[in-house]
Design a protein around this motif. Structure first.
Motif, PDB file in Angstrom:
ATOM      1  N   PRO A 235       0.837  -1.206   0.000  1.00  0.00           N
ATOM      2  CA  PRO A 235       0.000   0.000   0.000  1.00  0.00           C
ATOM      3  C   PRO A 235       0.873   1.258   0.000  1.00  0.00           C
ATOM      4  CG  PRO A 235      -0.712  -1.565   1.695  1.00  0.00           C
ATOM      5  CD  PRO A 235       0.603  -2.053   1.190  1.00  0.00           C
ATOM      6  N   LEU A 236       0.515   2.226  -0.830  1.00  0.00           N
ATOM      7  CA  LEU A 236       1.249   3.490  -0.908  1.00  0.00           C
ATOM      8  C   LEU A 236       0.465   4.579  -0.190  1.00  0.00           C
ATOM      9  CD1 LEU A 236       2.363   3.466  -4.671  1.00  0.00           C
ATOM     10  CD2 LEU A 236       3.695   2.751  -2.684  1.00  0.00           C
ATOM     11  N   SER A 237       1.162   5.293   0.667  1.00  0.00           N
ATOM     12  CA  SER A 237       0.512   6.410   1.356  1.00  0.00           C
ATOM     13  C   SER A 237       0.289   7.552   0.369  1.00  0.00           C
ATOM     14  CB  SER A 237       1.378   6.889   2.520  1.00  0.00           C
ATOM     15  OG  SER A 237       2.600   7.431   2.042  1.00  0.00           O
ATOM     16  N   GLU A 238      -0.595   8.455   0.724  1.00  0.00           N
ATOM     17  CA  GLU A 238      -0.859   9.608  -0.136  1.00  0.00           C
ATOM     18  C   GLU A 238       0.393  10.460  -0.308  1.00  0.00           C
ATOM     19  OE1 GLU A 238      -3.501  10.220  -1.941  1.00  0.00           O
ATOM     20  OE2 GLU A 238      -4.337   8.325  -1.217  1.00  0.00           O
ATOM     21  N   GLU A 239       1.196  10.540   0.745  1.00  0.00           N
ATOM     22  CA  GLU A 239       2.442  11.310   0.674  1.00  0.00           C
ATOM     23  C   GLU A 239       3.405  10.700  -0.346  1.00  0.00           C
ATOM     24  OE1 GLU A 239       6.144  12.642   3.620  1.00  0.00           O
ATOM     25  OE2 GLU A 239       4.405  11.566   4.424  1.00  0.00           O
ATOM     26  N   THR A 240       3.496   9.358  -0.323  1.00  0.00           N
ATOM     27  CA  THR A 240       4.381   8.674  -1.270  1.00  0.00           C
ATOM     28  C   THR A 240       3.877   8.839  -2.697  1.00  0.00           C
ATOM     29  OG1 THR A 240       4.960   7.035   0.416  1.00  0.00           O
ATOM     30  CG2 THR A 240       5.420   6.459  -1.872  1.00  0.00           C
ATOM     31  N   LYS A 241       2.567   8.716  -2.880  1.00  0.00           N
ATOM     32  CA  LYS A 241       1.999   8.888  -4.217  1.00  0.00           C
ATOM     33  C   LYS A 241       2.268  10.289  -4.758  1.00  0.00           C
ATOM     34  CE  LYS A 241      -1.775   5.495  -4.105  1.00  0.00           C
ATOM     35  NZ  LYS A 241      -3.240   5.297  -4.180  1.00  0.00           N
ATOM     36  N   GLU A 242       2.146  11.280  -3.888  1.00  0.00           N
ATOM     37  CA  GLU A 242       2.392  12.662  -4.310  1.00  0.00           C
ATOM     38  C   GLU A 242       3.857  12.863  -4.679  1.00  0.00           C
ATOM     39  OE1 GLU A 242       1.965  17.208  -2.515  1.00  0.00           O
ATOM     40  OE2 GLU A 242       1.074  15.504  -1.447  1.00  0.00           O
ATOM     41  N   LYS A 243       4.738  12.269  -3.888  1.00  0.00           N
ATOM     42  CA  LYS A 243       6.172  12.373  -4.158  1.00  0.00           C
ATOM     43  C   LYS A 243       6.528  11.732  -5.497  1.00  0.00           C
ATOM     44  CE  LYS A 243      10.575  10.547  -2.489  1.00  0.00           C
ATOM     45  NZ  LYS A 243      11.215   9.650  -1.487  1.00  0.00           N
ATOM     46  N   LEU A 244       5.979  10.542  -5.754  1.00  0.00           N
ATOM     47  CA  LEU A 244       6.256   9.851  -7.012  1.00  0.00           C
ATOM     48  C   LEU A 244       5.645  10.594  -8.194  1.00  0.00           C
ATOM     49  CD1 LEU A 244       5.719   6.131  -5.896  1.00  0.00           C
ATOM     50  CD2 LEU A 244       7.882   7.333  -6.230  1.00  0.00           C
ATOM     51  N   ALA A 245       4.496  11.210  -7.972  1.00  0.00           N
ATOM     52  CA  ALA A 245       3.862  11.981  -9.047  1.00  0.00           C
ATOM     53  C   ALA A 245       4.715  13.189  -9.421  1.00  0.00           C
ATOM     54  CB  ALA A 245       2.465  12.420  -8.619  1.00  0.00           C
ATOM     55  N   ARG A 246       5.292  13.839  -8.406  1.00  0.00           N
ATOM     56  CA  ARG A 246       6.148  15.006  -8.681  1.00  0.00           C
ATOM     57  C   ARG A 246       7.417  14.604  -9.420  1.00  0.00           C
ATOM     58  NH1 ARG A 246       4.999  16.588  -3.286  1.00  0.00           N
ATOM     59  NH2 ARG A 246       7.091  15.879  -2.696  1.00  0.00           N
ATOM     60  N   SER A 247       7.933  13.425  -9.112  1.00  0.00           N
ATOM     61  CA  SER A 247       9.177  12.983  -9.748  1.00  0.00           C
ATOM     62  C   SER A 247       8.963  12.506 -11.182  1.00  0.00           C
ATOM     63  CB  SER A 247       9.804  11.842  -8.940  1.00  0.00           C
ATOM     64  OG  SER A 247       9.046  10.648  -9.080  1.00  0.00           O
ATOM     65  N   LEU A 248       7.706  12.236 -11.538  1.00  0.00           N
ATOM     66  CA  LEU A 248       7.366  11.707 -12.864  1.00  0.00           C
ATOM     67  C   LEU A 248       8.108  10.402 -13.164  1.00  0.00           C
ATOM     68  CD1 LEU A 248       7.217  14.898 -15.135  1.00  0.00           C
ATOM     69  CD2 LEU A 248       5.322  13.586 -14.182  1.00  0.00           C
ATOM     70  N   GLN A 249       8.505   9.692 -12.114  1.00  0.00           N
ATOM     71  CA  GLN A 249       9.239   8.442 -12.328  1.00  0.00           C
ATOM     72  C   GLN A 249       8.400   7.442 -13.110  1.00  0.00           C
ATOM     73  OE1 GLN A 249      10.983   6.762  -8.813  1.00  0.00           O
ATOM     74  NE2 GLN A 249      11.605   4.873  -9.824  1.00  0.00           N
ATOM     75  N   TYR A 250       7.116   7.407 -12.806  1.00  0.00           N
ATOM     76  CA  TYR A 250       6.215   6.476 -13.496  1.00  0.00           C
ATOM     77  C   TYR A 250       5.217   7.236 -14.367  1.00  0.00           C
ATOM     78  CZ  TYR A 250       8.143   3.851  -9.592  1.00  0.00           C
ATOM     79  OH  TYR A 250       9.004   3.297  -8.679  1.00  0.00           O
TER      80      TYR A 250
END
Length: 344
Positions: A235-250
């Motif tokens: 499970p991904l926390s909302e904070e982690t999802k936001e961080k990954l979204a900002r990085s555009l890694q995926y």
């Protein structure tokens, strides 16, 4: 002496029949219940020892395929550091003239062709792509600002940059290896190699192997089943999802959690999971149970997971359970027949 006439009175027929009636009423349900119980015990024992045997064999397969993945991802590790030895690269970073840029473009194009990587490019310390092997392509990286990428941020600080992500320019997935280029003890730029790892997925599919690789964020980056790719195993926390979204890694993928229909932990790194069937390998839509075995890949924070289908094992366990139940029923029938014959 008088005898009590009651002593010789015949037993009531209804009382004589009752024990036999009781046997006839309760013996069949009892036998059926014992058949079901013993059949289930036979099924459970067969499945338990079958999973243990499958786990031991799967451990060898897990090690074999994990080493193959490690070999594939380490094959290009040396490549970015080679650019540190190329004079034209240091000249470009010191004096970014069109002539120097074209010389490095040509060099990177040839190196990329020989190494069979997807792309090789050089960035300055601000994250701007100064030269790239795909300079001829419409979606060339030339001039792109990739300073937001984690592999650049690590490499520019002198740390190894390792990163699997979706390209922000063309949306193409790849494994990025970055190396800080040093001159006189100072980092003057970053060299990056992008490689495609989809060949491993194709090999798994040809071998009808169920497996996937998850990265340091718990995201499945390689999978024999395309439906599982870019889903999270944790499970991904909302904070982690936001961080990954900002990085555009995926890129903009939603990164939904891969939720099994059922999960049972057997031991550390070993689970029994139930997923919908892999449409690439199975024609029907039935759910499939797997023995899941996971191992961390060396020199990376990635995990390799091998999924071994349990359908054949379950069918064999069911057959064993049925065999036990039938054997008990046969023994019970023979005992009843022998007992009835003995009374004659």
């Amino acid at each position: 002496m008088k005898c009590d006439p009651n002593l010789y009175r015949a037993t009531s027929p209804s009382l004589a029949v009752k024990p036999r009636l009781v046997r006839h009423l309760f013996l069949p349900p009892l036998i059926i219940a014992m058949m079901i119980g013993l059949g289930y015990i036979g099924f459970w024992i067969s499945e338990h020892y079958g999973i243990r045997s499958l786990s031991e064999n799967g451990q060898r397969q897990l090690e074999l395929h994990a080493r193959a993945v490690e070999s594939e991802i380490s094959k290009y590790t040396y490549l970015p550091s080679l650019l540190e030895l190329e004079t034209s690269v240091s000249q470009l970073l010191a004096d970014p003239t069109p002539e120097h840029r074209q010389a490095v473009n040509d060099y990177l194009e040839g190196l990329n062709r020989r190494s069979r990587s997807r792309a090789i490019y050089v960035m300055d310390t601000t994250g701007r792509v100064m030269a790239t092997s795909n300079w001829r392509d419409v979606d060339s990286y030339l001039g792109e600002d990739l300073s937001f990428r984690a592999y650049f941020q690590n490499a520019v600080r002198g740390q190894p940059g390792r990163f699997y992500g979706i390209g922000s320019t063309n949306g193409e997935p790849g494994y990025y290896l970055a190396h800080g280029l040093e001159e006189h003890g100072k980092i003057i730029g970053v060299a990056v190699v992008k490689v495609r790892l989809e060949a491993m997925e194709e090999r798994w599919q040809r071998a009808r192997l169920e497996a996937f690789v998850s990265d340091e964020n718990g995201i499945i980056i390689l999978s024999s089943d395309p439906a599982r790719r870019l889903k999270s195993v944790v499970p991904l926390s909302e904070e982690t999802k936001e961080k990954l979204a900002r990085s555009l890694q995926y890129y903009w993928f939603p990164l939904n959690e891969l939720q099994p229909l059922a999960r049972e932990t057997l031991s550390e790194g070993v689970e029994k999971l139930t997923f919908p069937a892999n449409s690439e390998l199975v024609s029907d839509d039935e759910n499939i149970s797997y023995l899941s075995q996971t191992r961390q890949l060396s020199d990376t924070p990635w995990n390799f997971t091998l999924l071994t289908p349990l359908q054949d094992l379950r069918r064999e366990a069911i057959n064993q359970g049925i065999l036990v139940a039938v054997a008990f029923a046969l023994c019970a029938f023979l005992l009843i027949a022998w007992n009835e014959r003995r009374k004659v």
